[in-house]
Write an enzyme that holds these catalytic residues in place. Structure first.
Site, PDB file in Angstrom:
ATOM      1  N   GLN A   6      20.683  21.696 125.631  1.00 14.85           N
ATOM      2  CA  GLN A   6      20.103  20.776 124.652  1.00 14.85           C
ATOM      3  C   GLN A   6      18.587  20.771 124.780  1.00 14.85           C
ATOM      4  OE1 GLN A   6      22.086  17.176 126.171  1.00 14.85           O
ATOM      5  NE2 GLN A   6      22.959  16.963 124.139  1.00 14.85           N
ATOM      6  N   ASP A  59      16.572  18.292 124.993  1.00  7.35           N
ATOM      7  CA  ASP A  59      16.805  16.871 125.186  1.00  7.35           C
ATOM      8  C   ASP A  59      15.515  16.175 125.582  1.00  7.35           C
ATOM      9  OD1 ASP A  59      18.362  14.665 125.228  1.00  7.35           O
ATOM     10  OD2 ASP A  59      19.532  15.212 126.999  1.00  7.35           O
ATOM     11  N   ARG A  94      30.593  20.410 128.742  1.00  2.00           N
ATOM     12  CA  ARG A  94      31.540  19.407 128.262  1.00  2.00           C
ATOM     13  C   ARG A  94      32.844  20.092 127.897  1.00  2.00           C
ATOM     14  NH1 ARG A  94      27.484  16.211 124.123  1.00  2.00           N
ATOM     15  NH2 ARG A  94      25.904  15.731 125.687  1.00  2.00           N
ATOM     16  N   HIS A 130      14.055  12.014 126.620  1.00  2.00           N
ATOM     17  CA  HIS A 130      14.241  10.571 126.728  1.00  2.00           C
ATOM     18  C   HIS A 130      12.881   9.916 126.710  1.00  2.00           C
ATOM     19  CE1 HIS A 130      18.030  12.252 128.116  1.00  2.00           C
ATOM     20  NE2 HIS A 130      18.531  11.233 127.426  1.00  2.00           N
ATOM     21  N   LYS A 151      20.913   4.488 115.405  1.00  2.00           N
ATOM     22  CA  LYS A 151      20.265   5.809 115.486  1.00  2.00           C
ATOM     23  C   LYS A 151      19.899   6.338 114.111  1.00  2.00           C
ATOM     24  CE  LYS A 151      24.627   8.302 115.431  1.00  2.00           C
ATOM     25  NZ  LYS A 151      25.400   9.439 115.886  1.00  2.00           N
TER      26      LYS A 151
END
Ligand SMILES: [Zn+2]
Ligand SMILES: [Zn+2]
Length: 607
Positions: free
Chosen positions: A339, A341, A321, A343, A422
């Site tokens: 990350q 990460d 990023r 899902h 969140k």
């Protein structure tokens, strides 16, 4: 050129939120008044100085100043002295309202103030504040007189671009801190010194953990062997835990075609954070800024029934990023990071249980690494997609999960993302500072955009509920944080080198090499200090490297197949046979104990 910093950023740590708390407000008012007091002093010493903005920030204030001469630490003392004189004089702050035209002419020689005034809406009241001879454009409010400003200290000078924009002029920023009492100022300065002692950039260099190299590029971390082993151990541990907790591991590519980012909406809403595309056979490809689209495509690769859910896909996913060079900060603010990460694809009814599972996992990780915990529930912002009923249901589910987990939390009203509520968990480190930690983010957006479904009990297609979850955040920020949290003194299971073998003379080198082999068989990370230094110098060296166990070996130890055990804390455990030493450290390492002398006691059967 002074170091470049950016406004309002204490990297990695979260600035105390605007709470509407009156004590915070008074503190901010006093600190901002101190910025005016500083500007008054600067103006006397450097009449050609042009002042830009001077806000209160966490712990203090700054003022950005345009001045051809480069300020030095000596200038800071001279400025401070004048500030104290004006403070003693108890000069009142007086407010005046003026017209826009008067303001434009009053500050006509100051392009920064002119730009600010021109940016005000036409109906905005424009005011000035004056103390002594010094007049400043300001909305206020201020304390009554300069004597109402507490104890202060000017801290540093940095370069700062006007409006944080690297294409605009660079100004000189003076940072200061201000507190109601001298005692509070002193204790803050002590904490600050401790934080600097623990700075991961400094320790990263001293302990040879990582570097950033200009030729590779700023914001891109090079993990050296001693940093890489820490990361590897953290990752390995987390992956093992994930598998035990019903996650599936996946890998997705570092680049992806523009098609996916059109569907995901990233090209529309996130483009300024993405790097320029590369063209492959006339299709634009982007470095991935997020892992979600890849995981969604894996989920969508087949039709799922409600019986398959929840599906938890996890990846140590490296993303890139764009961050402005002025905002980069060691390992805490970087341009490429990995990350942890995940899902989670589930039914809406499963959100509570899934969030609860992540909270439990997060709590477990906090215990393992010795962090405290602060929890926030972020609710619907003003600009949001999805209807109120959906928001209410999901927010209620997260709240229920927090309550079931018996977790105290604060409400972060309106702090959710536009696409869902969140849970934000902050790690509290050894100095009580908050670090970005786990997030549990419900998403109403991507399941719509990608048409992500499951077949329900009724045989119909239903929209899946999707949760984005990270626990440690990024490996870069997490390990950077760990370095500061432990002040470089990693617990035994994470220490890059766990054992230093220190022969007193060359005659013990062979024995030390033998012990090294024996310890390595038990996967201990060992270094033999058989260079020609004197023993005291070797011990000092091992201590500087923060190696937890130092085993000193002389003639007597060789004869008894033993080692003299010293800890990096200076504690002396005396002579132990090699087997006894192994019996001591192995359970400490396998239990991931945070102390060097006893294993972690297992308090519950779970996890
Ligand atoms: Zn002001
Ligand atoms: Zn995601």
């Amino acid at each position: 050129m002074p170091e470049i910093e950016i406004a309002n950023e204490v990297a990695g740590m979260d600035i105390a939120k605007e709470t509407g708390n009156s004590q915070e407000f008074e503190l901010a008012r006093m600190r901002h008044s101190c910025a005016h007091l500083m500007a008054q002093a600067v103006n006397e010493l450097f009449p050609e100085a042009k002042f830009a903005i001077g806000p209160a920030i966490e712990h203090g204030f700054y003022y950005d100043i345009a001045l051809s001469q480069t300020l030095t630490p000596d200038d800071l003392s001279a400025i401070e002295e004048r500030m104290r004189n004006h403070q003693r004089a108890a000069e009142p702050f007086t407010r005046n309202e003026i017209s826009r035209d008067d303001a434009l002419s009053l500050f006509g020689d100051n392009p920064y103030k002119i730009e600010l005034i021109e940016g005000f809406s036409l109906d905005e009241e424009i005011s000035t504040y004056q103390q002594g001879d010094f007049l400043d454009l300001c909305r206020g409010p201020h304390v009554n007189t300069t004597a109402d400003i507490g104890a202060f200290k000017l801290q540093s000078i940095a370069g700062a671009y006007w409006r944080g924009d690297e294409r605009r002029p660079m100004l000189q920023r003076i940072y200061g801190t201000a507190w109601p009492t001298t005692g509070e100022l002193e204790s803050y300065l002590e904490r600050l010194e401790e934080a600097q002692r623990r700075d991961h950039r400094r320790l990263g260099r001293e302990l040879d953990l990582f570097s950033v190299n200009d030729e590779i590029g700023p914001g891109l971390i090079l993990w050296h062997p001693k940093g890489a082993i820490v990361r590897y151990l953290v990752e390995q541990y987390e992956q093992k835990e994930q598998l035990e907790r019903g996650y599936d591991l996946v890998y997705t590519p570092h680049i992806a075609s523009e098609k996916i980012y059109k569907t995901s909406g990233h090209l529309e809403t996130y483009r300024e954070n993405m790097y320029a595309p590369m063209s492959i056979e006339e299709v634009d490809y982007y470095l991935k800024p997020m892992n979600c689209p890849g995981h969604i495509m894996i989920y969508k690769n087949q039709v799922h029934s409600y019986r398959d859910l929840p599906i938890r896909l996890a990846e140590l996913g490296t993303v890139y990023r764009y961050e402005r060079s002025g905002t980069l900060h060691g390992m805490l603010r970087v341009r490429g990071f990995t990350q942890d990460d995940s899902h989670i694809f589930c039914t809406h009814e499963q959100i509570v249980a899934e969030a609860e599972g992540v909270i439990d996992f997060a709590r477990h990780m906090a215990n393992v690494f010795g962090y405290g915990f602060a929890t926030y529930l972020a609710t619907k912002p003003t600009k949001a997609i999805g209807d109120d009923a959906t928001w209410d249901r999901a927010t209620h589910a997260l709240r229920q999960a927090l309550e079931r987990a018996n977790l105290d939390f604060e409400l972060d009203e309106g702090g959710g993302a536009f696409y869902g509520p969140k849970i934000d968990i902050k790690w509290l480190d050894a100095l009580g500072r908050e670090w970005t930690g786990p997030t549990i983010q419900v998403d109403f957006n991507l399941p719509e955009r990608f048409d992500v479904n499951y077949i329900g009990e009724d045989g119909e297609r239903h929209r899946v509920a999707m949760i984005h979850r990270t626990l440690l955040g990024s490996m870069e920020r997490f390990v950077g944080g760990l370095i500061e949290h432990y002040a470089g003194n990693f617990p035994a299971w994470l220490a890059p080198v766990q054992v230093a073998l220190i022969p007193i003379t060359d005659h013990q080198n062979t024995f030390c090499r033998e012990v090294e082999t024996r310890l390595r068989e038990f996967d201990l990370r060992v270094a033999v200090f058989d260079h020609s230094d004197r023993m005291q110098a070797k011990i000092r060296d091992a201590q500087l490297q923060k190696i937890p166990y130092m085993l000193v070996v002389g003639k007597r130890e060789v004869e008894a197949d033993s080692v003299s055990v010293r800890l990096r804390t200076g504690e002396d455990l005396g002579a132990l046979t090699v087997d006894a030493f192994l019996a001591l450290v192995q359970p400490i390492i396998t239990s991931r104990s945070l102390t060097l002398t006893s294993p972690l006691e297992v308090t519950s059967a779970a996890n």
